[in-house]
Design an enzyme around this catalytic site. Structure first.
Site, PDB file in Angstrom:
ATOM      1  N   CYS A   1       0.589  -1.677  -0.067  1.00 60.73           N
ATOM      2  CA  CYS A   1      -0.392  -0.456  -0.020  1.00 60.73           C
ATOM      3  C   CYS A   1       1.284   0.913  -0.080  1.00 60.73           C
ATOM      4  O   CYS A   1       2.019   1.374  -0.420  1.00 60.73           O
ATOM      5  CB  CYS A   1      -0.820   0.325   1.195  1.00 60.73           C
ATOM      6  SG  CYS A   1      -0.058   0.004   2.408  1.00 60.73           S
TER       7      CYS A   1
ATOM      8  N   CYS B   1       3.130   0.893   2.958  1.00 59.86           N
ATOM      9  CA  CYS B   1       4.256   0.770   3.054  1.00 59.86           C
ATOM     10  C   CYS B   1       5.424   0.952   1.790  1.00 59.86           C
ATOM     11  O   CYS B   1       6.841   0.826   1.266  1.00 59.86           O
ATOM     12  CB  CYS B   1       3.825  -1.563   2.744  1.00 59.86           C
ATOM     13  SG  CYS B   1       3.089  -1.065   3.261  1.00 59.86           S
TER      14      CYS B   1
END
Lengths: 141, 77
Positions: B10, B13
């Site tokens: 995501c 991240c």
């Protein structure tokens, strides 16, 4: 590529002492049911006690947590304190009027009582339990 | 030095991975930075959520984007 993968901030960590008595096992069963109901996610207190960095760091940084101790010995609380984990919402099952014993045939009504107390503690930031142990009980709750 | 960024991919991240790489460059340390996206492998670190950062086997951060300064404090001896 982007995924919505990260843990939502509202995910509540549930930690149970899961000790060797009825009240310890009530914390365990309540944690299971709270997880099944989608209230939060049960997490491994033993991993924190074992000082495994993934567990310890997760507990230190999680925004919302409910810790469940069976009795006033407060093993879960002690583990969290030793790991420098800030304790947020907290309940002690014996403080809910449930007597500690070695009968592992858990009563559905008692489980519901612990589940409800955990939800209320989380909602109101309640801290149910003594700050110090009285040493009157014989084993980890 | 071995650094792992845990997270399926995501935006948080990705930002974490970027901060880690920038911190490594700024600190001038020799380190391999590896992104771990496999959920079973991530679960093996015992983290409650992602993104998470692991430095030489020790989990340093969970569920948030660490700042570049945070990462530098973990990797500078």
């Amino acid at each position: 590529m982007s995924h919505e993968c990260c843990t939502p901030d509202e995910n509540i960590m549930i930690l149970a002492c899961s000790g060797g008595s009825n009240v310890g096992q009530l914390t365990n069963q309540a944690a299971v049911e709270l997880t099944q109901q989608g209230f939060g996610k049960m997490f491994c207190l033993a991993g924190i006690g074992g000082q495994l960095s993934g567990f310890v760091q997760s507990a230190r940084e999680v925004p919302q947590m409910v810790a469940l101790d069976g009795c006033s010995l407060g093993c879960a609380k002690a583990i969290l304190e030793q790991a420098s984990v800030p304790i947020k919402s907290y309940i002690v099952v014996t403080e809910l009027g449930i007597e500690k014993n070695k009968n592992f045939n858990l009563n559905g009504e008692d489980i519901r009582k612990v589940v409800d107390a955990a939800k209320a503690a989380r909602q109101d930031g309640v801290y149910v339990g003594k700050d110090t142990t009285d040493g009157a009980e014989s084993c980890c709750g | 030095m071995d650094i792992k960024v845990l997270g399926p991919g995501c935006r948080k991240c990705q930002q974490t991975e970027n901060n880690v790489k920038e911190a490594v460059a700024e600190a001038g340390v020799e380190a391999s930075v590896k992104k771990i996206t496999d959920t079973m492998e991530i679960a093996g670190y015992g983290v409650f959520g992602t993104p998470a950062v692991v430095v030489d086997g020790e989990v340093k951060s969970v569920g948030k984007i660490p700042s570049i300064e945070d990462v530098k404090s973990w990797i500078q001896k």
